[in-house]
Design an enzyme around this catalytic site. Structure first.
Site, short mmCIF file in Angstrom:
data_model
loop_
_atom_site.label_atom_id
_atom_site.label_comp_id
_atom_site.label_asym_id
_atom_site.label_seq_id
_atom_site.Cartn_x
_atom_site.Cartn_y
_atom_site.Cartn_z
N LYS A 133 0.86 -1.20 0.00
CA LYS A 133 0.00 0.00 0.00
C LYS A 133 0.89 1.24 0.00
O LYS A 133 1.89 1.29 0.71
CB LYS A 133 -0.88 -0.04 1.25
CG LYS A 133 -1.90 1.07 1.37
CD LYS A 133 -2.78 0.83 2.61
CE LYS A 133 -3.84 1.88 2.78
NZ LYS A 133 -4.76 1.59 3.90
N SER B 159 -9.57 1.77 2.85
CA SER B 159 -8.67 2.55 2.02
C SER B 159 -7.68 1.67 1.26
O SER B 159 -7.12 2.10 0.26
CB SER B 159 -7.91 3.56 2.88
OG SER B 159 -7.09 2.90 3.83
N SER C 261 -9.95 -0.56 6.95
CA SER C 261 -9.35 -0.61 5.61
C SER C 261 -8.76 -1.96 5.26
O SER C 261 -8.62 -2.29 4.09
CB SER C 261 -8.23 0.43 5.51
OG SER C 261 -8.72 1.69 5.81
#
Ligand code: TIU
Length: 775
Positions: free
Chosen positions: A393, A467, A491
């Site tokens: 990420k 997210s 997330s």
């Protein structure tokens, strides 16, 4: 806190229970057992060993046969150190040179060790000893024996120079394991300061991390470290999930592979272990164990089991860690050939969804990493994640590569890797690139990014969730084995549900957040998105090492909770579900799937119980509706925010600027409320082991999110927002499809009960047989 009375909660729970029960056409609410539920005894009963359990091994033992699953068992070889076995060591002094008996067990221990290695049983060695400073050695241990007025043997004490170096000091020749039984790469060595293996070591944590339930014990001395460990290891109480100190392992001590310094102590020590129908466990001879392990090793399937078959002609193996590791071992693929295949898949997938990667490394760069691994480990033992392709990420630092957090105004080039990235590289992974996220990791939708809005791998019209959007899509689309993601508000759990994969958020503080862009720093944590529960567990276990640089708020580490009630041959655990009021938010399709999941959880040993959900609801509201959102502003800096507010996406800006209105008084009020919620939640968790929730109540389309970006985000977080605030651990697992779109359920556990939720999630995934990701 909103005053929810117990009776209200019971009514809420009951109404859903009715629905569930109706679905299975059994009566009725009255049947619900009163809290707290009494479960059946979990110890293996005599009759459970008489029939052969599939995949298990049974060996004759006292007081009755010992039955274990090789994949869930560890051989623990205790203190077979030169200091205890050879002349001139510490044991030589202790025993007045009576070393013959302890030396005699070296060959029998070696044959068990070799049989375990062949059968794939985990091997753990312990060594007793102290730091060179001796600061970890209590004074009585140093001096008690020497102080005896009649002592003639203790001419030297721990730390003094003996024939093999300083006695029982780490790093000295005498402290190490005898030549015959030296560990091989991949075997765990636990250095312990005490007699028992559990005291002040990572032993318990590693056993839980590895999913070990049964121990086979060898070593020295039977009167001291062997029995101290075996006695403490066994499960003595069931209600200790939250409090209490029992260890929860089934222990079988191997009589011909243990011995000590006084002949009469051995029979007494062993009888004490199995006395009274197995007071502390079992005692067995190693002969039939070695035979059974050899038979097992010979009958092991030649291909590894895997849940996910990768649908390409060129790659016959699945992308999960176990399958890829096997494929590397049998030379079906190499890191280079895998990269060639995956790169082609990534390029093809970028035509379907160009918003997955923020930065895809060049094929040249990735191939260079693959070649580096091939050269480095040619003819050498490979690290556990050798050649495993992953994505990261883009709020997690990779040295020299921009960290954007999907916010170009915030972007920077880090000099150092995040701790977890350094760990993963040392473990052998291949990083393919950095993947998309909701700006500053704020949001559960995945569309708040200037680098595009990824979609669910199942339908372009639907959001990927966030997210950690790019993470979930990269795993769901089978572009990598797993992704390093984060979880603050959910997330790490929401996007997996929208993409039919596993998302695991360990207890906060297990995995280092050093080098991660803060969202809500005190509750941020690393999440692992993977294809299987076993993979998520493996990565957690490998990365779960305390980081001295970790932020002070996460330094506290409790002790991992045992999970023996689900490790018995007939797993049993208690689970709780949210009240109908909250479950009413589910779409009809999701509701049906959730009710099916409840039945599935019952089928794997879960008992539905009643409790109070209100602390969870109240805490959940605090995350975005209370002052905690101000921590997000603190994370980026208020001055930075005011200077760059115009450069943020509208939703991010609204949330961040909205958070500046809170006062310090608001924060303290909310901290107080949260502390009360956390305490009450912890109390509720004494009534159940697992909280089973839908990962999300809805799966919106891009169009729906555009129409209501913040309201729908809150709705998506209905069952995730409180997770980190209340210090829970959680794992999302695929639980079916509604009109072609996936649905996931999340198993939430109390802090440090990761071992338990992982095992329940594993059983659930095994039971559903849903293939992860895209078909
Ligand atoms: N007997 C004795 O002194 N033992 C120890 O201190 N350690 C072990 O038993 N390993």
């Amino acid at each position: 806190m909103t005053a929810h009375t117990t009776s209200v909660t019971i009514t809420q729970t009951t109404s859903l229970t009715m629905t569930v029960r109706e679905a299975e056409t059994t009566p009725a609410v009255k049947d619900l057992p009163p809290k707290p539920v009494t479960l059946e005894a979990t110890a293996a009963k005599k009759d459970s060993t008489s029939k052969k359990l599939p995949g298990h091994i049974s060996i004759p033992a006292q007081p009755y046969a010992f039955t274990f699953h090789p994949a869930k068992t560890a051989l623990v070889i205790i203190d077979m150190q030169r200091d205890f076995l050879l002349k001139g060591g510490f044991g030589d002094l202790q025993s007045a040179s009576q070393l013959a008996a302890v030396q005699k067990i070296i060959p029998s221990t070696l044959s068990v060790l070799q049989a375990c290695r062949k059968a794939g049983v985990a091997v753990i060695h312990t060594r007793e000893g102290h730091e060179p400073s001796l600061l970890d050695c209590p004074l009585p241990k140093l001096t008690r024996q020497k102080a005896s007025p009649t002592s003639t043997r203790h001419t030297l004490v721990i730390g003094q120079e003996g024939a093999m170096g300083r006695l029982l000091v780490r790093g000295e020749y005498g402290h190490d394991i005898v030549d015959e039984l030296q560990p091989i790469p991949g075997e765990l060595v636990v250095d312990k300061p005490g007699k028992g293996a559990f005291y002040n070591t990572t032993f318990q944590e590693k056993l839980i991390g590895m999913g070990i339930t049964h121990l086979l014990v060898c070593g020295v001395t039977v009167e001291c470290c062997v029995t101290t460990t075996a006695r403490e290891g066994n499960p003595s109480e069931r209600k200790t999930l939250i409090l209490g100190n029992d260890r929860g392992f089934e222990v079988c001590t191997l009589s011909d592979c243990v011995d000590g310094y006084v002949p009469s102590f051995k029979p007494a020590s062993l009888e004490m272990l199995h006395f009274s129908d197995g007071l502390f466990g079992w005692v067995a001879d190693s002969k039939s164990l070695v035979e059974e392990l050899s038979t097992f090793a010979a009958s092991k399937p030649t291909t590894q089991p895997c849940i996910d078959a990768l649908d390409t002609a060129s790659l016959t193996y699945a992308l999960d860690i176990e399958s890829l590791t096997y494929a590397y071992r049998v030379k079906a693929i190499t890191p280079t050939s895998l990269v060639e295949i995956l790169y082609a898949r990534i390029e093809k997938y970028s035509e379907i969804d160009p918003a997955v990667f923020i930065r895809l490394f060049s094929k040249h760069e990735i191939l260079a990493r693959a070649s580096e691994l091939e050269a480095k480990y040619a003819n050498k033992p490979r690290p556990p994640l050798y050649g495993i392709p992953i994505t990261v990420k883009d709020s997690i630092d990779i040295a020299g590569v921009p960290t954007t957090a999907a916010c170009p105004a915030y972007a920077y080039i880090p000099e150092k890797n995040a701790t977890t990235v350094t760990q993963l590289l040392a473990l052998g992974v291949i990083i393919l690139g950095k993947v998309n996220l909701d700006q500053l990791a704020t949001g559960l939708v995945g569309v708040r990014s200037p680098y595009g809005a990824p979609s669910s791998v199942f339908n372009k019209a639907y959001i990927s969730g966030g997210s950690s959007s790019g993470s979930a899509v990269s795993v769901g689309a089978k572009l990598c084995s797993f992704s390093l993601a984060t979880d603050t508000a959910g997330s790490g759990r929401v996007p997996p549900s929208f993409n039919n994969i596993v998302g695991y958020k360990p207890t906060r503080g297990c995995l280092s957040t050093v080098g991660v862009v803060p969202a809500c720093k005190s509750i941020d944590c690393i999440a692992i998105q993977a294809l299987t529960v076993s993979d998520a567990r493996k990565v957690w276990d490998l990365l779960n090492v305390p980081d001295p640089e970790e932020w002070v708020g996460k330094l506290w580490r409790g002790q991992f909770k045992p999970a023996h009630m689900i490790y018995s041959f007939k797993p049993q655990f208690r689970f709780f579900i949210p009240p109908e009021e909250d479950l009413g938010l589910l779409t009809p399709g999701y509701k049906t799937l959730y009710l099916q999941a409840i039945e599935m959880v019952k089928a794997i040993g879960g008992k539905l119980v009643e409790a109070d959900y209100s602390p969870f609801t109240t805490a959940g509201k605090l995350l975005y509706e209370g002052s905690f959102v101000a921590e997000r502003v603190a994370g980026v800096g208020k001055e930075w925010l005011l200077e760059h507010a115009d450069e943020l996406l509208p939703s991010t800006r609204e949330i961040y600027l909205g958070a500046t209105k809170f006062t310090a008084v608001d924060v303290f009020n909310d901290m107080d409320l949260l502390a009360k919620c956390a305490l009450r939640a912890r109390h509720e968790f004494t009534k159940f082991d697992v909280l089973l929730v839908p990962a999300t109540p809805v799966h919106p389309t891009h169009a729906e999110i555009e129409a209501d970006p913040i309201g729908l985000n809150h709705k998506i977080g209905k069952f995730t927002h409180y997770g980190n605030l209340l210090d829970l651990c959680g794992i999302t697992v695929p639980a079916g499809f509604d009109n072609g779109m996936p649905f996931g359920v999340t198993f939430l556990g109390a802090s440090m009960s990761d071992g338990l939720i992982l095992e329940v999630a594993r059983m659930f995934q095994e039971k559903t047989r849903i293939k992860s990701g895209l078909p």
